[in-house]
Design a protein around this motif. Structure first.
Motif, PDB file in Angstrom:
ATOM      1  N   VAL A   1     -29.509  31.327   1.336  1.00  0.00           N
ATOM      2  CA  VAL A   1     -30.828  31.834   1.734  1.00  0.00           C
ATOM      3  C   VAL A   1     -31.809  30.694   1.987  1.00  0.00           C
ATOM      4  CG1 VAL A   1     -32.820  33.191   0.982  1.00  0.00           C
ATOM      5  CG2 VAL A   1     -30.502  34.031   0.540  1.00  0.00           C
ATOM      6  N   GLY A   2     -31.748  29.649   1.163  1.00  0.00           N
ATOM      7  CA  GLY A   2     -32.650  28.513   1.346  1.00  0.00           C
ATOM      8  C   GLY A   2     -32.494  27.879   2.713  1.00  0.00           C
ATOM      9  N   ALA A   3     -31.248  27.672   3.125  1.00  0.00           N
ATOM     10  CA  ALA A   3     -30.988  27.080   4.437  1.00  0.00           C
ATOM     11  C   ALA A   3     -31.360  28.037   5.562  1.00  0.00           C
ATOM     12  CB  ALA A   3     -29.524  26.676   4.544  1.00  0.00           C
ATOM     13  N   GLN A   4     -31.231  29.335   5.319  1.00  0.00           N
ATOM     14  CA  GLN A   4     -31.649  30.317   6.329  1.00  0.00           C
ATOM     15  C   GLN A   4     -33.139  30.177   6.618  1.00  0.00           C
ATOM     16  OE1 GLN A   4     -30.228  34.414   5.571  1.00  0.00           O
ATOM     17  NE2 GLN A   4     -28.651  33.507   4.282  1.00  0.00           N
ATOM     18  N   LYS A   5     -33.930  30.032   5.566  1.00  0.00           N
ATOM     19  CA  LYS A   5     -35.377  29.877   5.732  1.00  0.00           C
ATOM     20  C   LYS A   5     -35.715  28.512   6.331  1.00  0.00           C
ATOM     21  CE  LYS A   5     -36.575  32.939   1.876  1.00  0.00           C
ATOM     22  NZ  LYS A   5     -37.195  33.021   0.523  1.00  0.00           N
ATOM     23  N   ARG A   6     -34.980  27.489   5.907  1.00  0.00           N
ATOM     24  CA  ARG A   6     -35.266  26.124   6.351  1.00  0.00           C
ATOM     25  C   ARG A   6     -34.988  25.951   7.848  1.00  0.00           C
ATOM     26  NH1 ARG A   6     -31.900  24.014   3.144  1.00  0.00           N
ATOM     27  NH2 ARG A   6     -33.242  24.176   1.324  1.00  0.00           N
ATOM     28  N   PHE A   7     -33.899  26.560   8.327  1.00  0.00           N
ATOM     29  CA  PHE A   7     -33.483  26.343   9.710  1.00  0.00           C
ATOM     30  C   PHE A   7     -33.718  27.548  10.625  1.00  0.00           C
ATOM     31  CE2 PHE A   7     -30.661  23.572   7.118  1.00  0.00           C
ATOM     32  CZ  PHE A   7     -31.166  22.358   7.551  1.00  0.00           C
ATOM     33  N   GLY A   8     -34.155  28.668  10.049  1.00  0.00           N
ATOM     34  CA  GLY A   8     -34.452  29.838  10.860  1.00  0.00           C
ATOM     35  C   GLY A   8     -33.235  30.491  11.485  1.00  0.00           C
ATOM     36  N   ILE A   9     -32.109  30.502  10.756  1.00  0.00           N
ATOM     37  CA  ILE A   9     -30.886  31.132  11.254  1.00  0.00           C
ATOM     38  C   ILE A   9     -30.317  32.049  10.177  1.00  0.00           C
ATOM     39  CG2 ILE A   9     -30.273  29.296  12.877  1.00  0.00           C
ATOM     40  CD1 ILE A   9     -28.449  28.095  10.779  1.00  0.00           C
ATOM     41  N   GLN A  10     -29.439  32.970  10.572  1.00  0.00           N
ATOM     42  CA  GLN A  10     -28.825  33.881   9.612  1.00  0.00           C
ATOM     43  C   GLN A  10     -27.712  33.170   8.840  1.00  0.00           C
ATOM     44  OE1 GLN A  10     -26.818  37.166  11.611  1.00  0.00           O
ATOM     45  NE2 GLN A  10     -26.501  35.900  13.422  1.00  0.00           N
ATOM     46  N   GLY A  11     -27.252  33.789   7.757  1.00  0.00           N
ATOM     47  CA  GLY A  11     -26.222  33.110   6.982  1.00  0.00           C
ATOM     48  C   GLY A  11     -25.679  33.918   5.821  1.00  0.00           C
ATOM     49  N   PHE A  12     -25.082  33.194   4.872  1.00  0.00           N
ATOM     50  CA  PHE A  12     -24.368  33.775   3.745  1.00  0.00           C
ATOM     51  C   PHE A  12     -25.272  33.930   2.525  1.00  0.00           C
ATOM     52  CE2 PHE A  12     -21.460  31.671   6.549  1.00  0.00           C
ATOM     53  CZ  PHE A  12     -20.335  32.469   6.583  1.00  0.00           C
TER      54      PHE A  12
ATOM     55  N   GLU B   1     -20.727  30.879  -6.006  1.00  0.00           N
ATOM     56  CA  GLU B   1     -20.069  32.049  -5.445  1.00  0.00           C
ATOM     57  C   GLU B   1     -20.754  32.375  -4.128  1.00  0.00           C
ATOM     58  OE1 GLU B   1     -20.212  35.238  -8.223  1.00  0.00           O
ATOM     59  OE2 GLU B   1     -18.705  34.362  -9.571  1.00  0.00           O
ATOM     60  N   VAL B   2     -19.958  32.646  -3.093  1.00  0.00           N
ATOM     61  CA  VAL B   2     -20.491  32.941  -1.763  1.00  0.00           C
ATOM     62  C   VAL B   2     -19.974  34.291  -1.298  1.00  0.00           C
ATOM     63  CG1 VAL B   2     -20.540  32.235   0.666  1.00  0.00           C
ATOM     64  CG2 VAL B   2     -20.716  30.511  -1.137  1.00  0.00           C
ATOM     65  N   LYS B   3     -20.893  35.112  -0.773  1.00  0.00           N
ATOM     66  CA  LYS B   3     -20.512  36.413  -0.227  1.00  0.00           C
ATOM     67  C   LYS B   3     -20.972  36.505   1.225  1.00  0.00           C
ATOM     68  CE  LYS B   3     -20.533  38.918  -4.627  1.00  0.00           C
ATOM     69  NZ  LYS B   3     -21.084  40.090  -5.372  1.00  0.00           N
ATOM     70  N   THR B   4     -20.172  37.164   2.031  1.00  0.00           N
ATOM     71  CA  THR B   4     -20.472  37.297   3.456  1.00  0.00           C
ATOM     72  C   THR B   4     -21.108  38.662   3.730  1.00  0.00           C
ATOM     73  OG1 THR B   4     -18.544  35.934   3.980  1.00  0.00           O
ATOM     74  CG2 THR B   4     -19.508  37.203   5.783  1.00  0.00           C
ATOM     75  N   PRO B   5     -22.332  38.701   4.246  1.00  0.00           N
ATOM     76  CA  PRO B   5     -22.964  39.980   4.598  1.00  0.00           C
ATOM     77  C   PRO B   5     -22.157  40.734   5.648  1.00  0.00           C
ATOM     78  CG  PRO B   5     -24.575  38.195   4.582  1.00  0.00           C
ATOM     79  CD  PRO B   5     -23.226  37.557   4.475  1.00  0.00           C
ATOM     80  N   LYS B   6     -22.261  42.037   5.661  1.00  0.00           N
ATOM     81  CA  LYS B   6     -21.492  42.871   6.587  1.00  0.00           C
ATOM     82  C   LYS B   6     -21.742  42.488   8.041  1.00  0.00           C
ATOM     83  CE  LYS B   6     -21.058  47.005   3.684  1.00  0.00           C
ATOM     84  NZ  LYS B   6     -21.388  48.450   3.580  1.00  0.00           N
ATOM     85  N   LYS B   7     -22.993  42.174   8.375  1.00  0.00           N
ATOM     86  CA  LYS B   7     -23.309  41.858   9.770  1.00  0.00           C
ATOM     87  C   LYS B   7     -22.595  40.584  10.242  1.00  0.00           C
ATOM     88  CE  LYS B   7     -27.629  39.490   8.491  1.00  0.00           C
ATOM     89  NZ  LYS B   7     -29.101  39.432   8.702  1.00  0.00           N
ATOM     90  N   LEU B   8     -22.339  39.637   9.309  1.00  0.00           N
ATOM     91  CA  LEU B   8     -21.624  38.421   9.690  1.00  0.00           C
ATOM     92  C   LEU B   8     -20.130  38.671   9.848  1.00  0.00           C
ATOM     93  CD1 LEU B   8     -23.238  35.499   7.649  1.00  0.00           C
ATOM     94  CD2 LEU B   8     -23.861  36.414   9.875  1.00  0.00           C
ATOM     95  N   LYS B   9     -19.588  39.554   9.025  1.00  0.00           N
ATOM     96  CA  LYS B   9     -18.153  39.851   9.102  1.00  0.00           C
ATOM     97  C   LYS B   9     -17.776  40.330  10.504  1.00  0.00           C
ATOM     98  CE  LYS B   9     -17.793  41.193   4.218  1.00  0.00           C
ATOM     99  NZ  LYS B   9     -17.512  42.302   3.283  1.00  0.00           N
ATOM    100  N   LYS B  10     -18.710  41.000  11.156  1.00  0.00           N
ATOM    101  CA  LYS B  10     -18.439  41.586  12.465  1.00  0.00           C
ATOM    102  C   LYS B  10     -18.506  40.574  13.608  1.00  0.00           C
ATOM    103  CE  LYS B  10     -20.348  46.074  11.056  1.00  0.00           C
ATOM    104  NZ  LYS B  10     -21.405  47.087  11.331  1.00  0.00           N
TER     105      LYS B  10
END
Length: 296
Positions: free
Chosen positions: A179-190, A201-210
């Protein structure tokens, strides 16, 4: 008028690059002791800047990289700043890599906000006019204290992205590992949960799995330390069908982590904010444009 740049030992590689590219910079390397070293035999750091007395009315930047030796580096930085303070010079400080950027708030009782303490000391005691940071870990996390200080934040993401787009002929899916990197770089992520300094521990959101399947995925982060997060994210990408996974990293803080990332990722794009053998993206032009943009 020339811009005077004083590097610590850990930023000399960048200062030398600037000297080659910009004639309007005067690079002032601190003097060595009688043994031609920066240390005394007992390990204490030696610092002397003969030209300090003539810098009072000039634009002076102290240039520092907070790795690979964060504690020793901060001692060098403070000695330089004290010499300038003694000579009534109000400098700017440019951190190619900001040390202690993860300790940016009081997480548990009995701790202190090391990042803010350092910024506050630079601003109020050493009378530093501007503080430049490149992809500092504390940035973009909603820290209210940041607004109190003259911090200028620069991101290397677009520089890294352009390099990747030049090398790959097809579209790359850029994702952040947490989430920190998502805010820092303005992109979606894990989604990441940190267990301790070495385990996550890392989890992949449903929208990324697709959208990962069959794609070239570029993982974008500010820093490599142990590579625990990067390795977990790589596994998630491959689990959900990524054809190729590359990494775009601003700071290579730990050699061990760089080596671990290279074992899995097909390509690692790493800037030279820290002097590392594996750095393959030069940050010098970004530094020069930033300094010139934010003149007096």
């Amino acid at each position: 008028m020339k811009i005077c740049l004083i590097p610590t030992s850990f930023a000399e590689h960048l200062a030398k690059n600037i000297r080659k590219k910009a004639a309007d910079f005067e690079i002032i390397f601190p003097e060595l002791n009688k043994d031609r070293k920066r240390h005394f035999p007992d390990g204490e750091i030696y610092m002397r800047i003969l030209k300090a007395r003539r810098l009072k009315n000039k634009r002076v930047l102290v240039f520092h990289s907070g790795a690979p030796k964060p504690n020793e580096g901060l001692t060098e930085l403070e000695l330089i700043l004290q010499i300038l303070r003694d000579n009534e010079v109000r400098p700017e400080v440019f951190f190619s890599y900001f040390p202690y950027g993860m300790q940016d708030k009081v997480f548990k009782k009995g701790e202190t906000n090391v990042a803010e303490n350092l910024i506050e000391k630079l601003n109020n005691y050493y009378r530093v006019k501007k503080i430049y940071v490149i992809d500092a870990h504390f940035w973009g996390k909603g820290r209210k204290w940041i607004k109190k200080y003259p911090i200028i934040h620069i991101s290397a993401f677009n520089l890294l992205k352009r390099k990747v787009q030049k090398d790959f002929k097809e579209e790359v899916l850029f994702l952040a590992p947490d989430v920190g990197a998502q805010k820092r770089f303005g992109i979606q992520g894990f989604n990441k949960t940190r267990i301790n300094s070495y385990r996550v521990e890392v989890k992949t959101p449903k929208k990324l799995k697709k959208i990962i399947k069959g794609r070239i995925v570029g993982i974008v982060d500010d820093v490599i330390k142990t590579s625990g997060t990067l390795l977990k994210v790589y596994d998630e990408c491959k689990k959900y069908g990524a054809r190729e996974v590359i990494a775009l990293i601003t700071h290579g803080a730990m050699k061990y982590g760089i080596l671990k990332a290279k074992e899995k990722y097909s390509q690692l794009y790493l800037t030279n904010t820290i002097k590392r053998k594996g750095a393959n993206v030069d940050i010098t032009d970004l530094i020069l444009s930033t300094i010139k943009k934010h003149g007096r």
